[in-house]
Design an enzyme around this catalytic site. Structure first.
Site, PDB file in Angstrom:
ATOM      1  CG  ASP A 105     -21.062  12.314 -24.214  1.00  0.00           C
ATOM      2  OD1 ASP A 105     -20.817  12.801 -23.290  1.00  0.00           O
ATOM      3  OD2 ASP A 105     -20.320  11.719 -25.149  1.00  0.00           O
ATOM      4  CG  ASP A 108     -17.110   8.156 -15.867  1.00  0.00           C
ATOM      5  OD1 ASP A 108     -17.738   7.319 -15.364  1.00  0.00           O
ATOM      6  OD2 ASP A 108     -15.971   7.890 -16.221  1.00  0.00           O
ATOM      7  CB  VAL A 158     -21.899   2.606 -22.694  1.00  0.00           C
ATOM      8  CG1 VAL A 158     -22.654   1.836 -21.474  1.00  0.00           C
ATOM      9  CG2 VAL A 158     -21.798   4.248 -22.196  1.00  0.00           C
TER      10      VAL A 158
HETATM   11  P1  IMP Z   1     -16.179  12.966 -16.563  1.00  0.00           P
HETATM   12  O1  IMP Z   1     -15.021  14.195 -16.571  1.00  0.00           O
HETATM   13  O2  IMP Z   1     -15.413  11.727 -15.955  1.00  0.00           O
HETATM   14  O3  IMP Z   1     -17.459  12.713 -16.283  1.00  0.00           O
HETATM   15  O4  IMP Z   1     -16.272  12.171 -18.058  1.00  0.00           O
HETATM   16  C1  IMP Z   1     -16.898  12.435 -19.264  1.00  0.00           C
HETATM   17  C2  IMP Z   1     -16.455  12.189 -20.550  1.00  0.00           C
HETATM   18  O5  IMP Z   1     -15.951  10.833 -20.549  1.00  0.00           O
HETATM   19  C3  IMP Z   1     -17.510  11.999 -21.432  1.00  0.00           C
HETATM   20  O6  IMP Z   1     -17.835  13.331 -22.151  1.00  0.00           O
HETATM   21  C4  IMP Z   1     -17.141  10.875 -22.269  1.00  0.00           C
HETATM   22  O7  IMP Z   1     -16.429  11.575 -23.378  1.00  0.00           O
HETATM   23  C5  IMP Z   1     -16.048  10.098 -21.491  1.00  0.00           C
HETATM   24  N1  IMP Z   1     -16.777   8.905 -21.065  1.00  0.00           N
HETATM   25  C6  IMP Z   1     -17.027   8.711 -19.845  1.00  0.00           C
HETATM   26  N2  IMP Z   1     -17.687   7.445 -19.767  1.00  0.00           N
HETATM   27  C7  IMP Z   1     -17.886   6.860 -20.886  1.00  0.00           C
HETATM   28  C8  IMP Z   1     -18.393   5.737 -21.597  1.00  0.00           C
HETATM   29  O8  IMP Z   1     -18.704   4.773 -20.876  1.00  0.00           O
HETATM   30  N3  IMP Z   1     -18.243   5.434 -22.996  1.00  0.00           N
HETATM   31  C9  IMP Z   1     -17.536   6.458 -23.522  1.00  0.00           C
HETATM   32  N4  IMP Z   1     -17.005   7.721 -23.150  1.00  0.00           N
HETATM   33  C10 IMP Z   1     -17.031   7.720 -21.699  1.00  0.00           C
END
Ligand code: IMP
Ligand code: MG
Length: 190
Positions: A105, A108, A158
């Site tokens: 999805d 981040d 978001v």
């Molecule tokens: P990362 O490991 O920091 O890349 O985090 C990824 C995960 O964090 C995604 O799969 C989402 O579940 C959650 N996430 C990151 N940003 C958002 C956002 O803006 N809205 C909702 N979930 C988010």
């Protein structure tokens, strides 16, 4: 207040509406179909957020393909990912020798996906690529090569179209920016 309004009240701004989502997903589906034509394609979705995107993307891919899902959890319920990831549900299938496209999805920090990629790489797929609906480049902590990206978005939390805040709002049909009051709560949870 109707239930639809209760949902939309959590949103301060619609970032990507339904029509824009579907039209970009159509483009991604066409691109993926071309790139993988004649090859065996396995889509791997990351539960739960990618389910909505997966369902729409897969219907816009016009070559034979299969789908499997994984559930992973980073510790901490809030916005920031710790990068510590636990596999809650593994794939049903072996991916050895297969062309795997991970469908996410949102990227981040990139920490979750980076862990997942290392884990999948060890299973010796023929190829391993990523398709992410959304990416927040300004938040990236680790370099990740994402072959297909739907939309680059600013550093805002978001919700909708699969993305949750504390497990809610996944069923909004668009991607919206969460209201400041709720975003503050999300910061506290992380
Ligand atoms: P990362 O490991 O920091 O890349 O985090 C990824 C995960 O964090 C995604 O799969 C989402 O579940 C959650 N996430 C990151 N940003 C958002 C956002 O803006 N809205 C909702 N979930 C988010
Ligand atoms: Mg989440």
């Amino acid at each position: 207040m109707s239930s639809v309004n209760e949902l939309t009240a959590a949103v301060s701004e619609i970032l990507i509406d339904e029509e824009t989502l579907q039209s970009r997903i159509g483009e991604l589906g066409a691109e993926i179909s071309e790139d993988y034509r004649g090859r065996d394609l396995l889509l791997v979705g990351v539960l739960k957020g990618a389910v909505f995107f997966m369902a729409d993307l897969m219907r816009r891919i016009d070559i034979p393909c299969e789908v499997d899902f994984m559930a992973i959890s980073s510790y901490g319920a809030g916005i920031d990912s710790s990068g510590v990831v636990r596999i809650l549900k593994d794939l049903d299938m072996s991916i050895e020798g297969r062309n795997v496209l991970v469908v996410e999805d949102i990227i981040d920090s990139g920490l979750t996906l980076s862990y997942l990629l290392r884990n999948l790489e060890a299973r010796e797929p023929a190829s391993l690529e990523i398709c992410a609906l959304l990416t927040k480049p300004s938040r990236r902590e680790i370099d990740i090569h994402c072959r297909y990206t739907g939309f680059e978005i600013p550093n805002k939390f978001v919700i909708g179209y699969g993305l949750d805040f504390a497990e809610r709002y996944r069923n909004l049909p668009f991607v919206g920016v969460i209201r400041d009051e709720l975003a503050a709560q999300a910061e506290e949870l992380s």
